[in-house]
Design an enzyme around this catalytic site. Structure first.
Site, PDB file in Angstrom:
ATOM      1  N   TYR A 181      54.074  42.966   7.387  1.00  0.00           N
ATOM      2  CA  TYR A 181      54.859  44.173   7.697  1.00  0.00           C
ATOM      3  C   TYR A 181      54.240  45.077   8.769  1.00  0.00           C
ATOM      4  CZ  TYR A 181      51.637  46.029   4.140  1.00  0.00           C
ATOM      5  OH  TYR A 181      50.523  46.359   3.425  1.00  0.00           O
ATOM      6  N   ARG A 213      45.079  52.867   6.776  1.00  0.00           N
ATOM      7  CA  ARG A 213      44.470  51.875   5.890  1.00  0.00           C
ATOM      8  C   ARG A 213      44.254  50.604   6.702  1.00  0.00           C
ATOM      9  NH1 ARG A 213      47.711  48.206   3.707  1.00  0.00           N
ATOM     10  NH2 ARG A 213      49.545  49.374   3.086  1.00  0.00           N
ATOM     11  N   HIS A 271      47.030  46.600   1.318  1.00  0.00           N
ATOM     12  CA  HIS A 271      47.162  47.578   0.220  1.00  0.00           C
ATOM     13  C   HIS A 271      46.119  47.316  -0.879  1.00  0.00           C
ATOM     14  CE1 HIS A 271      49.032  50.244  -2.687  1.00  0.00           C
ATOM     15  NE2 HIS A 271      49.065  49.251  -3.544  1.00  0.00           N
TER      16      HIS A 271
HETATM   17  C1  LIG Z   1      55.336  55.860 -10.332  1.00  0.00           C
HETATM   18  C2  LIG Z   1      54.935  54.613  -9.612  1.00  0.00           C
HETATM   19  N1  LIG Z   1      55.846  53.902  -8.935  1.00  0.00           N
HETATM   20  C3  LIG Z   1      55.491  52.775  -8.267  1.00  0.00           C
HETATM   21  C4  LIG Z   1      54.205  52.336  -8.287  1.00  0.00           C
HETATM   22  C5  LIG Z   1      53.802  51.056  -7.558  1.00  0.00           C
HETATM   23  N2  LIG Z   1      52.948  51.405  -6.412  1.00  0.00           N
HETATM   24  C6  LIG Z   1      51.608  51.282  -6.491  1.00  0.00           C
HETATM   25  S1  LIG Z   1      50.850  51.785  -5.081  1.00  0.00           S
HETATM   26  C7  LIG Z   1      52.322  52.117  -4.330  1.00  0.00           C
HETATM   27  C8  LIG Z   1      52.343  52.669  -2.920  1.00  0.00           C
HETATM   28  C9  LIG Z   1      51.758  54.032  -2.827  1.00  0.00           C
HETATM   29  O1  LIG Z   1      51.640  54.430  -1.499  1.00  0.00           O
HETATM   30  P1  LIG Z   1      50.899  55.761  -1.095  1.00  0.00           P
HETATM   31  O2  LIG Z   1      51.262  56.876  -2.003  1.00  0.00           O
HETATM   32  O3  LIG Z   1      51.140  55.968   0.346  1.00  0.00           O
HETATM   33  O4  LIG Z   1      49.351  55.446  -1.370  1.00  0.00           O
HETATM   34  P2  LIG Z   1      48.394  54.353  -0.691  1.00  0.00           P
HETATM   35  O5  LIG Z   1      48.454  53.127  -1.556  1.00  0.00           O
HETATM   36  O6  LIG Z   1      48.896  54.108   0.686  1.00  0.00           O
HETATM   37  O7  LIG Z   1      47.042  54.951  -0.719  1.00  0.00           O
HETATM   38  C10 LIG Z   1      53.382  51.835  -5.186  1.00  0.00           C
HETATM   39  C11 LIG Z   1      54.801  52.001  -4.832  1.00  0.00           C
HETATM   40  C12 LIG Z   1      53.255  53.098  -8.994  1.00  0.00           C
HETATM   41  N3  LIG Z   1      51.967  52.789  -9.049  1.00  0.00           N
HETATM   42  N4  LIG Z   1      53.655  54.224  -9.647  1.00  0.00           N
END
Ligand SMILES: Cc1ncc(C[n+]2csc(CCOP(=O)(O)OP(=O)(O)O)c2C)c(N)n1
Ligand SMILES: [Mg+2]
Length: 362
Positions: free
Chosen positions: A277, A264, A268
């Protein structure tokens, strides 16, 4: 000959599947295991989708800065994974995307304005999920995975040859829903592809803090399905891996986990500061592996892409962006009260209380 260890055939190859290297040079894939380099016309389709997808993504990022969109999780750097996943499927296959996968939806042919409806703050996903065979973009991590398996299982029971692809992030593979979906799909041989974009971070949490597994693709063997590792910045490799997994699923052989190695480039979301980070050198290193430049260099060198075609594609991308800018504000403004409308047939006391609070504030 010594007998192979059980499950050895399910393990990912040592090197991710790759057809085109970071400089756009063709590479001979190691053990491609039946994954074939897509035909030139398919690569030209992919090029068009990558250029349009990149432009759409930049435009969406600008719309947030202009206050015309509430939030946008950028797919910059991950376009080859998202485009490759879509072009590796048939239009009749279902996808279950996350908030990250807007470029996949644009590649599917969904109106970019509708793709962004949810991100304006509307409760509705904007498009018709059934018409596009595309579930609403899912924000709760991995909750779409069991839904994807359910649709795949249903298709199989009905004797259809539909395949379902669930998009997931690296962080989502730590969720219980991921485990349950993987297990059910493997046991019932559901025609599902678990497509994990390993972009190395879950917000600020790096992969090393996410899992102790040798790789995410290795997780597949514990469930009894093949794990495939693919260069997620090589659109040719992603298309080939998805098509192979889809063919396997269509033959009734069950699910596949694909780990697409990507990165990415942006934060985020616009609400995140990634410099807190991760190091600039790391980002620079991944910019060098840019998925759009890579395919462009390959097609140029192969004599498949000339100036006229490149200019036509760039113009098309500009038209998509201009049209999005023109129409994004034409939608009805999100109505906060509707947030509560479709939760329960009979709203709970708590929800009624919250709805009253919102109404007062608005
Ligand atoms: C069940 C749940 N827990 C926490 C969150 C908060 N949250 C939103 S995005 C994220 C990170 C997700 O990372 P990843 O699966 O690697 O996807 P990326 O954003 O990198 O595409 C978190 C912890 C959420 N949306 N849903
Ligand atoms: Mg991630």
């Amino acid at each position: 000959m010594a007998a192979k260890k059980p499950g050895a055939d399910l393990l990912p190859d040592r090197e991710p599947l790759r057809f085109i290297d970071a400089d756009g040079r063709p590479v001979k894939p190691g053990k491609s295991g039946g994954a074939a380099m897509p035909a030139p016309e398919r690569l030209l389709d992919a090029h068009r989708a990558l250029v349009v997808g990149r432009r759409f993504d930049r435009q969406a990022t600008s719309l947030v800065k202009q206050g015309r969109l509430a939030v946008y999780p950028s797919a910059h750097g991950q376009e080859a994974s998202e485009v490759g996943a879509i072009l590796g499927l048939r239009d009749t296959d279902w996808i279950f995307p996350t908030y990250r996968d807007s470029v996949a939806l644009v590649t599917r042919g969904i109106d970019p304005v509708e793709v962004l409806t949810l991100l304006r703050g509307d409760w509705h996903c904007g498009y018709d999920p059934v018409a596009h065979r595309t579930a609403p973009q899912c924000t709760p991590l991995a909750t779409q995975a069991p839904h994807a398996v359910g649709v795949g299982h249903a298709a199989r029971l009905k004797g259809e040859d539909t395949v379902v692809l669930a998009f997931l992030g690296d962080g989502a593979t730590s969720e219980g829903d991921f485990h349950e979906a993987m297990n059910f799909a493997a046991v019932f041989k559901s025609p599902v592809i678990f497509f994990v974009q390993n972009n190395k971070y879950a917000i600020s949490v790096p992969l090393a803090r996410q899992t102790a597994a040798p790789s995410l693709a290795h997780k597949a063997v514990g469930y009894g399905m093949p794990g495939v590792s693919v260069d997620g910045n090589d659109v040719a490799a992603v298309m080939a891996a998805v098509t192979r997994a889809a063919d396997r699923a269509r033959k009734g052989k069950g699910p596949t986990l694909i780990e697409a190695h990507t990165y990415r480039i942006e934060a985020h979301t616009n609400a995140d500061d990634a410099t807190r980070y991760r190091a600039d050198d790391e980002v620079a290193e991944w910019r060098r592996r840019d998925p759009v430049d890579r395919l462009t260099a390959y097609l140029r060198e192969a004599g498949l892409l000339d100036d006229a075609r490149a200019a036509a594609v760039a113009e098309e991308a500009e038209r998509v962006a201009a049209d999005l800018r023109d129409r994004i504000d034409d939608q009805r403004p999100p109505a906060p009260a509707e947030l509560f409308a479709h939760v329960y047939a009979e709203p709970t006391a708590q929800l009624r209380e919250q709805a009253a609070l919102i109404a007062e504030e608005v």
